[in-house]
Design a protein around this motif. Structure first.
Motif, PDB file in Angstrom:
ATOM      1  N   PRO A  61       1.096  -0.729   0.176  1.00  0.00           N
ATOM      2  CA  PRO A  61      -0.493   0.043  -0.169  1.00  0.00           C
ATOM      3  C   PRO A  61       0.662   0.964   0.560  1.00  0.00           C
ATOM      4  O   PRO A  61       1.546   1.754   0.552  1.00  0.00           O
ATOM      5  CB  PRO A  61      -0.898  -0.201   1.523  1.00  0.00           C
ATOM      6  N   GLU A  62       0.637   2.280  -0.910  1.00  0.00           N
ATOM      7  CA  GLU A  62       1.497   2.965  -0.941  1.00  0.00           C
ATOM      8  C   GLU A  62       1.461   4.774   0.121  1.00  0.00           C
ATOM      9  O   GLU A  62       2.072   4.354   0.293  1.00  0.00           O
ATOM     10  CB  GLU A  62       0.777   3.832  -2.511  1.00  0.00           C
ATOM     11  N   GLU A  63      -0.105   4.369   0.701  1.00  0.00           N
ATOM     12  CA  GLU A  63       0.250   5.344   2.022  1.00  0.00           C
ATOM     13  C   GLU A  63       1.463   5.548   2.977  1.00  0.00           C
ATOM     14  O   GLU A  63       1.973   5.768   4.135  1.00  0.00           O
ATOM     15  CB  GLU A  63      -0.976   5.696   2.348  1.00  0.00           C
ATOM     16  N   LEU A  64       1.847   3.500   3.027  1.00  0.00           N
ATOM     17  CA  LEU A  64       3.063   3.177   3.807  1.00  0.00           C
ATOM     18  C   LEU A  64       3.888   3.529   3.512  1.00  0.00           C
ATOM     19  O   LEU A  64       5.245   3.235   4.286  1.00  0.00           O
ATOM     20  CB  LEU A  64       2.487   1.518   4.157  1.00  0.00           C
ATOM     21  N   TYR A  65       4.433   3.871   2.358  1.00  0.00           N
ATOM     22  CA  TYR A  65       6.540   3.967   1.764  1.00  0.00           C
ATOM     23  C   TYR A  65       5.945   4.853   0.966  1.00  0.00           C
ATOM     24  O   TYR A  65       7.025   4.496  -0.464  1.00  0.00           O
ATOM     25  CB  TYR A  65       6.418   2.589   0.383  1.00  0.00           C
ATOM     26  N   THR A  66       5.255   5.948   1.250  1.00  0.00           N
ATOM     27  CA  THR A  66       5.370   6.841   0.606  1.00  0.00           C
ATOM     28  C   THR A  66       6.134   8.536   1.256  1.00  0.00           C
ATOM     29  O   THR A  66       6.655   9.286   0.711  1.00  0.00           O
ATOM     30  CB  THR A  66       4.228   8.299   0.223  1.00  0.00           C
ATOM     31  N   THR A  67       7.371   8.086   2.008  1.00  0.00           N
ATOM     32  CA  THR A  67       7.523   8.712   2.679  1.00  0.00           C
ATOM     33  C   THR A  67       9.405   7.831   3.569  1.00  0.00           C
ATOM     34  O   THR A  67       9.019   7.112   3.745  1.00  0.00           O
ATOM     35  CB  THR A  67       7.318   9.783   4.050  1.00  0.00           C
ATOM     36  N   ASN A 182       0.418   3.722 -19.075  1.00  0.00           N
ATOM     37  CA  ASN A 182       1.547   3.198 -17.902  1.00  0.00           C
ATOM     38  C   ASN A 182       2.421   3.832 -17.332  1.00  0.00           C
ATOM     39  O   ASN A 182       2.721   5.250 -18.025  1.00  0.00           O
ATOM     40  CB  ASN A 182       2.567   1.883 -18.700  1.00  0.00           C
ATOM     41  N   GLU A 183       2.667   4.385 -16.084  1.00  0.00           N
ATOM     42  CA  GLU A 183       3.256   4.694 -15.643  1.00  0.00           C
ATOM     43  C   GLU A 183       5.008   4.042 -14.895  1.00  0.00           C
ATOM     44  O   GLU A 183       4.662   3.071 -14.556  1.00  0.00           O
ATOM     45  CB  GLU A 183       2.753   5.508 -14.078  1.00  0.00           C
ATOM     46  N   PHE A 184       5.906   4.948 -14.797  1.00  0.00           N
ATOM     47  CA  PHE A 184       6.772   4.493 -14.446  1.00  0.00           C
ATOM     48  C   PHE A 184       7.515   5.184 -13.306  1.00  0.00           C
ATOM     49  O   PHE A 184       7.374   6.409 -13.424  1.00  0.00           O
ATOM     50  CB  PHE A 184       8.315   4.276 -15.029  1.00  0.00           C
ATOM     51  N   TYR A 185       7.873   3.984 -12.292  1.00  0.00           N
ATOM     52  CA  TYR A 185       8.953   5.177 -10.647  1.00  0.00           C
ATOM     53  C   TYR A 185       9.836   4.290 -10.316  1.00  0.00           C
ATOM     54  O   TYR A 185       9.922   3.399 -10.372  1.00  0.00           O
ATOM     55  CB  TYR A 185       7.934   5.155 -10.002  1.00  0.00           C
ATOM     56  N   ALA A 186       9.852   4.669  -8.857  1.00  0.00           N
ATOM     57  CA  ALA A 186      11.286   3.270  -8.551  1.00  0.00           C
ATOM     58  C   ALA A 186      11.464   3.022  -6.718  1.00  0.00           C
ATOM     59  O   ALA A 186      10.745   3.600  -6.486  1.00  0.00           O
ATOM     60  CB  ALA A 186      12.720   3.927  -8.467  1.00  0.00           C
ATOM     61  N   GLU A 187      11.124   1.737  -6.691  1.00  0.00           N
ATOM     62  CA  GLU A 187      11.636   0.894  -4.924  1.00  0.00           C
ATOM     63  C   GLU A 187      12.822   1.643  -4.706  1.00  0.00           C
ATOM     64  O   GLU A 187      13.989   1.016  -5.401  1.00  0.00           O
ATOM     65  CB  GLU A 187      11.214   0.200  -5.186  1.00  0.00           C
ATOM     66  N   VAL A 188      13.143   2.158  -4.252  1.00  0.00           N
ATOM     67  CA  VAL A 188      14.546   2.689  -3.720  1.00  0.00           C
ATOM     68  C   VAL A 188      13.940   2.059  -1.984  1.00  0.00           C
ATOM     69  O   VAL A 188      13.256   2.041  -1.358  1.00  0.00           O
ATOM     70  CB  VAL A 188      14.836   4.323  -3.169  1.00  0.00           C
ATOM     71  N   ARG A 189      15.547   2.104  -1.762  1.00  0.00           N
ATOM     72  CA  ARG A 189      15.555   1.098  -0.434  1.00  0.00           C
ATOM     73  C   ARG A 189      17.066   1.330   0.804  1.00  0.00           C
ATOM     74  O   ARG A 189      18.197   1.554  -0.574  1.00  0.00           O
ATOM     75  CB  ARG A 189      15.860  -0.703  -0.256  1.00  0.00           C
ATOM     76  N   PHE A 190      17.210   2.202   1.258  1.00  0.00           N
ATOM     77  CA  PHE A 190      18.364   2.830   1.831  1.00  0.00           C
ATOM     78  C   PHE A 190      18.216   3.037   3.312  1.00  0.00           C
ATOM     79  O   PHE A 190      17.398   3.410   3.645  1.00  0.00           O
ATOM     80  CB  PHE A 190      18.129   4.087   1.177  1.00  0.00           C
ATOM     81  N   TYR A 196       8.882   4.265  -2.348  1.00  0.00           N
ATOM     82  CA  TYR A 196       8.813   3.960  -3.606  1.00  0.00           C
ATOM     83  C   TYR A 196       8.451   5.930  -4.334  1.00  0.00           C
ATOM     84  O   TYR A 196       7.412   5.999  -4.119  1.00  0.00           O
ATOM     85  CB  TYR A 196       7.116   3.310  -4.467  1.00  0.00           C
ATOM     86  N   PHE A 197       9.343   6.597  -5.164  1.00  0.00           N
ATOM     87  CA  PHE A 197       9.041   7.613  -5.639  1.00  0.00           C
ATOM     88  C   PHE A 197       9.416   7.551  -6.908  1.00  0.00           C
ATOM     89  O   PHE A 197      10.445   6.476  -8.001  1.00  0.00           O
ATOM     90  CB  PHE A 197      10.401   8.153  -5.049  1.00  0.00           C
ATOM     91  N   PRO A 198       8.777   8.280  -7.992  1.00  0.00           N
ATOM     92  CA  PRO A 198       8.414   9.292  -7.350  1.00  0.00           C
ATOM     93  C   PRO A 198       6.555   8.918  -7.424  1.00  0.00           C
ATOM     94  O   PRO A 198       5.885   7.799  -7.744  1.00  0.00           O
ATOM     95  CB  PRO A 198       8.153  10.670  -8.634  1.00  0.00           C
ATOM     96  N   LEU A 199       6.043   9.997  -6.122  1.00  0.00           N
ATOM     97  CA  LEU A 199       4.266   9.681  -6.047  1.00  0.00           C
ATOM     98  C   LEU A 199       3.490   9.488  -6.806  1.00  0.00           C
ATOM     99  O   LEU A 199       4.018   9.656  -8.182  1.00  0.00           O
ATOM    100  CB  LEU A 199       3.871  10.286  -5.181  1.00  0.00           C
ATOM    101  N   ALA A 200       2.655   8.586  -6.764  1.00  0.00           N
ATOM    102  CA  ALA A 200       1.274   8.594  -7.752  1.00  0.00           C
ATOM    103  C   ALA A 200       1.076   9.943  -8.580  1.00  0.00           C
ATOM    104  O   ALA A 200       0.759  11.152  -7.610  1.00  0.00           O
ATOM    105  CB  ALA A 200      -0.289   7.966  -7.189  1.00  0.00           C
ATOM    106  N   GLY A 201       1.072  10.657  -9.379  1.00  0.00           N
ATOM    107  CA  GLY A 201       0.255  11.400 -10.027  1.00  0.00           C
ATOM    108  C   GLY A 201       1.893  12.219 -10.598  1.00  0.00           C
ATOM    109  O   GLY A 201       1.377  13.695 -10.946  1.00  0.00           O
ATOM    110  N   GLU A 202       3.138  11.998 -10.484  1.00  0.00           N
ATOM    111  CA  GLU A 202       4.266  12.486 -10.252  1.00  0.00           C
ATOM    112  C   GLU A 202       5.024  11.480 -11.236  1.00  0.00           C
ATOM    113  O   GLU A 202       6.229  12.311 -11.638  1.00  0.00           O
ATOM    114  CB  GLU A 202       5.112  13.141  -9.071  1.00  0.00           C
ATOM    115  N   ARG A 203       4.445  10.300 -11.299  1.00  0.00           N
ATOM    116  CA  ARG A 203       5.382   9.403 -12.176  1.00  0.00           C
ATOM    117  C   ARG A 203       5.287   9.700 -13.814  1.00  0.00           C
ATOM    118  O   ARG A 203       4.712  10.409 -14.945  1.00  0.00           O
ATOM    119  CB  ARG A 203       5.299   8.359 -11.787  1.00  0.00           C
TER     120      ARG A 203
END
Length: 630
Positions: A61-67, A182-190, A196-203
């Motif tokens: 769920p994006e709301e858990l991984y947007t910051t 279709n939209e593209f973004y990235a999974e970043v683990r740090f 998950y960035f960019p957020l929905a609406g900015e991909r």
């Protein structure tokens, strides 16, 4: 690949039922797992949704991984360092881009893990190279000066979801809504945290060449629901019906968009020259039948034997037609051509990017013409093996009137054109009293008159370019097309006038206009009367759609609104060939053989193998008798 479905999850959750499970919610239900999800049923499993199903890589769920406390943003950049975020819709699949991750307060050398992600509204969208291919995974890379940039990479043009394209019958072009891209973004683990960035609406939402009217029809689902589908569509059905066609198209797709990311146009042309020719030869092979030789060896004696199995002909022109369309769409989406088109004037750019028409001034146009020449056999007509036999050139047509979704009970998406079968089955034939060479022409005004306008065109085209050179080389030219049920006729008159009915591009021409500027209003066939010695074949003397029982010839300058076979492209090819003959070699036997329609469009009738076999026998006999008269 041309078609692959991948649904990726990761952990396990098992639900087994013998009865029913009903879940009702007035809001939103989210089911997710870090493991996998397995659903089993002894009955059926049905999914339905008013707004469609979404498939793609596993994303919590994006709301858990947007910051993220350290990762500030992820951005896409093109080769010119132009920022591509903020829903950029003018960036094309296949063009090079990179990801840039910006952090704060990160120690130089700290490892970061980045993976490209994609989201689609299409249930069958293949992102088949993404997960297993490390090209789109950047694991254990070092952050320096609070930044990490990936190398340049490309988004596979086969990832463009054209099943959401739709044809605008008012504007006469193909469109796709922004929300369907279709939209593209990235999974970043740090620092052991994921975002998950960019957020929905900015991909990133890239685009590709949009299919034209003729190309788009093949994406209709085979359930005739009117929806489009990437896999269960008519284009795939016909291509995949013969495994050799499927292999040709799939291999071409891989070569153009996956195996070689930096192809030059010259390299593409070399592949087109080889593969488009292979497509024609395969179609001829399938429609003629062949002997399959298998080498065997006796295990005890060691004796080698050759077993010959007769493989029956597959009398069907549709695999060739749909394969050609699919492969040309693949070509038109290659990024090597985009920069060339963008150097042309604004109208030419609009023709390609808005109207889906390839500009004649572009390098892509030359490549498409090369494909047409090879896959239709325009430039490989060869009478060198004719010996002392009569030389006969025969042309067939593509299937037409296919949009049965827009025009139900009238058009038929299953339609073959038996004249195409004739051209394929008789190619290189020397058993009908003559040596026969063939080609198949499109059902498109633009190819005949050279104009790319929707409703206006007059001039020379494929007939003058590819058929005219043979007027002095052959003994007879027979143009063939589909006619009415139970009618196999030699048209007596052809007119310079057009009716203007919609063609395979949905183009029209002004009713009553001339196909080519000329004072020669009509042409009479010079095909020999011996054609009618064949059963079921007769001459058709009518014109202007009126009976002509006394076989009256029109006045010299009389305007005929319709020839014997009507006012569509069948009449036009008859007229054009006849006009050339009258000017260069009046004694040459030329004319049009209109053969019967054997599929009922009112009921979407499929091609019946027995019917097409019987029809081919009639046409063979007609040509055999016709040859005796020259």
């Amino acid at each position: 690949m041309r078609k692959t479905t991948k649904i990726i999850t990761g952990g396990s959750c098992t639900i087994r039922v013998k009865g029913n499970i009903t879940t009702k919610t007035g809001g939103k239900t989210v089911i997710w797992a870090k493991g996998g999800i397995e659903i089993n049923s002894s009955g059926s499993i049905t999914y339905s949704a008013a707004e469609g199903h979404f498939y793609g890589d596993y994303v919590p769920p994006e709301e858990l991984y947007t910051t993220h406390p350290t990762v500030l943003r992820v951005e896409f950049f093109d080769e010119t360092n132009k920022l591509l975020n903020q829903n950029t819709k003018d960036f094309y699949y296949g063009k090079k881009l990179k990801l840039k991750v910006t952090t704060r307060d990160a120690k130089d050398g700290t490892l970061i893990f980045v993976k490209l992600q994609a989201k689609s509204k299409s249930k069958n969208q293949p992102f088949d190279l993404m997960s297993p291919n490390r090209k789109y995974n950047w694991w254990a890379k070092e952050v320096v000066d609070n930044k990490f940039e990936t190398p340049f990479f490309e988004l596979n043009p086969n990832w463009y979801s054209d099943d959401f394209e739709y044809y605008d019958y008012n504007d006469h072009n193909t469109k796709i809504k922004e929300e369907d891209l279709n939209e593209f973004y990235a999974e970043v683990r740090f620092d052991s945290k994921t975002v998950y960035f960019p957020l929905a609406g900015e991909r990133l939402k890239p685009i590709a060449y949009k299919r034209n009217y003729e190309e788009l029809i093949g994406l209709f689902k085979t359930d005739n629901s009117g929806e489009k589908d990437l896999i269960e569509n008519y284009e795939n059905r016909f291509i995949d019906s013969v495994k050799y066609f499927k292999n040709i198209v799939d291999d071409f797709s891989e070569f153009i968009h996956e195996d070689n990311c930096d192809l030059t146009i010259d390299q593409i042309d070399a592949e087109v020259l080889k593969t488009a020719r292979q497509l024609w030869e395969e179609a001829v092979w399938q429609n003629r039948g062949y002997d399959l030789k298998t080498e065997t060896k006796d295990k005890e004696t060691g004796q080698e034997n050759t077993v010959v199995t007769s493989v029956k002909a597959i009398l069907d022109d549709r695999p060739l037609y749909w394969a050609r369309i699919s492969m040309q769409v693949i070509l038109k989406r290659h990024p090597a051509f985009y920069d060339d088109i963008k150097t042309l004037d604004q109208k030419d750019q609009e023709d390609f990017f808005v109207k889906s028409i390839v500009p004649k001034k572009s390098r892509l146009w030359k490549t498409i013409q090369l494909f047409e020449e090879q896959s239709r056999n325009y430039t490989n007509i060869d009478f060198s093996k004719a010996g002392y036999k009569k030389k006969v050139l025969i042309t067939g047509f593509d299937p037409f009137f296919l949009n049965s979704i827009k025009y139900p009970n009238r058009y038929n998406i299953l339609q073959s054109n038996p004249s195409g079968v004739v051209a394929l089955a008789l190619a290189n034939n020397d058993k009908s009293g003559a040596y026969i060479q063939t080609m198949i022409v499109p059902t498109r005004y633009s190819d005949f008159d050279g104009s790319q306008d929707y409703d206006n065109g007059q001039g020379e085209g494929i007939v003058e370019k590819y058929i005219k050179p043979f007027v002095d080389q052959v003994d007879m030219i027979i143009t063939v097309s589909q006619y009415l049920p139970n009618e196999n006729v030699i048209d007596v008159f052809g007119t310079s006038r057009r009716g203007g009915l919609n063609d395979n591009m949905n183009f029209i021409r002004k009713s009553g206009s001339q196909a080519i500027s000329t004072k020669i209003e009509w042409i009479q066939t010079t095909l020999p009367k011996t054609f009618i010695n064949a059963p079921f074949v007769k001459f058709n003397w009518k014109y202007d759609d009126l009976p002509n029982p006394n076989n009256v010839v029109p006045q010299k300058d009389q305007i005929l609104n319709e020839g014997s076979g009507g006012d569509y492209l069948s009449n036009e090819i008859f007229y054009r060939v006849g006009k050339i003959r009258s000017e260069l070699r009046p004694s040459l036997a030329t004319g049009h053989f209109h053969i019967e329609k054997i599929q009922d469009g009112r009921i979407n009738e499929d091609l019946n193998p027995l019917k097409i076999s019987n029809l081919l026998s009639i046409i063979r006999k007609g040509i055999e008798e016709g040859v005796k008269g020259i």
